[in-house]
Design a protein around this motif. Sequence first.
Motif, short mmCIF file in Angstrom:
data_model
loop_
_atom_site.label_atom_id
_atom_site.label_comp_id
_atom_site.label_asym_id
_atom_site.label_seq_id
_atom_site.Cartn_x
_atom_site.Cartn_y
_atom_site.Cartn_z
N THR A 4 9.07 6.76 7.18
CA THR A 4 7.77 6.68 6.36
C THR A 4 7.08 7.60 7.02
N SER A 5 5.78 8.27 6.07
CA SER A 5 4.85 9.04 6.56
C SER A 5 3.54 8.54 6.26
N ILE A 6 2.58 8.63 7.11
CA ILE A 6 1.08 8.34 6.63
C ILE A 6 0.35 9.43 6.84
N ALA A 7 -0.27 9.96 5.62
CA ALA A 7 -1.23 10.98 5.64
C ALA A 7 -2.59 10.73 5.14
N GLY A 10 -8.75 12.33 2.47
CA GLY A 10 -10.30 11.66 2.16
C GLY A 10 -10.18 10.42 2.84
N ASP A 11 -10.64 9.65 2.07
CA ASP A 11 -10.53 8.14 2.65
C ASP A 11 -9.49 7.25 2.12
N VAL A 12 -8.38 8.08 1.67
CA VAL A 12 -7.34 7.19 1.33
C VAL A 12 -6.01 7.72 2.31
N LEU A 13 -5.46 6.52 2.46
CA LEU A 13 -4.12 6.82 3.18
C LEU A 13 -2.78 6.84 2.42
N LEU A 14 -2.26 8.05 2.33
CA LEU A 14 -0.98 8.18 1.45
C LEU A 14 0.32 7.75 2.33
N VAL A 15 0.85 6.78 1.75
CA VAL A 15 2.02 6.29 2.50
C VAL A 15 3.33 6.65 1.86
N THR A 16 4.25 7.32 2.53
CA THR A 16 5.40 7.81 1.63
C THR A 16 6.71 7.04 2.31
N ILE A 17 7.45 6.36 1.53
CA ILE A 17 8.61 5.68 2.16
C ILE A 17 9.96 6.26 1.45
N GLN A 18 10.45 7.25 2.59
CA GLN A 18 11.46 7.94 2.21
C GLN A 18 13.12 7.54 2.24
N GLY A 19 13.19 6.54 2.80
CA GLY A 19 14.39 5.89 2.92
C GLY A 19 14.50 4.32 3.11
N GLU A 32 1.08 -0.59 11.75
CA GLU A 32 0.54 0.66 11.82
C GLU A 32 -0.56 0.86 10.77
N LEU A 33 -0.21 0.74 9.62
CA LEU A 33 -1.10 0.59 8.35
C LEU A 33 -2.49 0.06 8.60
N GLY A 44 -8.76 3.25 0.40
CA GLY A 44 -7.55 2.91 -0.40
C GLY A 44 -6.25 3.25 0.26
N VAL A 45 -5.17 2.49 -0.08
CA VAL A 45 -3.88 2.83 0.49
C VAL A 45 -2.95 2.90 -0.67
N LEU A 46 -2.34 3.92 -0.77
CA LEU A 46 -1.23 4.29 -1.70
C LEU A 46 0.09 4.42 -1.09
N ILE A 47 0.89 3.83 -1.59
CA ILE A 47 2.21 3.59 -0.99
C ILE A 47 3.23 4.08 -2.24
#
Lengths: 119, 119
Positions: A4-7, A10-19, A32-33, A44-47
């Motif tokens: 996973t990566s968290i980027a 702005g005031d949004v956290l973009l969480v990418t789940i790769q596997g 962590e999030l 905002g949190v975008l998963i």
Amino acid sequence: MTKTSIAGLGDVLLVTIQGELTDHDALRLQEELTTRVADEGTRGVLIDISGLEIVDSFLARTLHDIAGASALLAARTVVVGMRPEVAITLVELGLTLPGLDTALTVSAGMSLLGSTGPR
Amino acid sequence: MTKTSIAGLGDVLLVTIQGELTDHDALRLQEELTTRVADEGTRGVLIDISGLEIVDSFLARTLHDIAGASALLAARTVVVGMRPEVAITLVELGLTLPGLDTALTVSAGMSLLGSTGPR
């Protein structure tokens, strides 16, 4: 935790789940999030789960819990990129994720969060 | 009751909870607060729980009830300063505090209440 990566955007956290995540990975992501949401004043949190072919009941529940904890910390959570087969499986399992907002793409999710991205 | 303090800031009551409350303390806080909301024509109640490492189900319910009673008296309640671990625990207990607004900090909470502070 390289699946996973968290980027911050702005005031949004973009969480990418790769596997696929183990239950332990999912719980670590939640911790962590949630900590980052509180520390960074995230709105905002975008998963992004487009990398997942399977969402098991544990991960579905964890996504639901992440959204609940974020809401308590004044942030909205949107899950994006769910594959159709994942949606069908979740419905078959009776996991319709009440309280969790979804959007088809990252950009639609950002719109839903009312953010125009990095500032 | 020295574990809580209530301060008037303009038409907002700022409640600070400094230490863990017994169920009895929580009920007394609810009574005192609701009485003051009615007596003082309060428009908003800000409850700062950043001093709490644990929010048990009784306190969570009391916070929810305070918000409900305040709403009936035309005041909005915002809970601020929740720690991430408290948020995770509440979600695990299924206590997502519907109807309760949250903000990360006192100042964000004041903004939410549309107040600029003492007047």
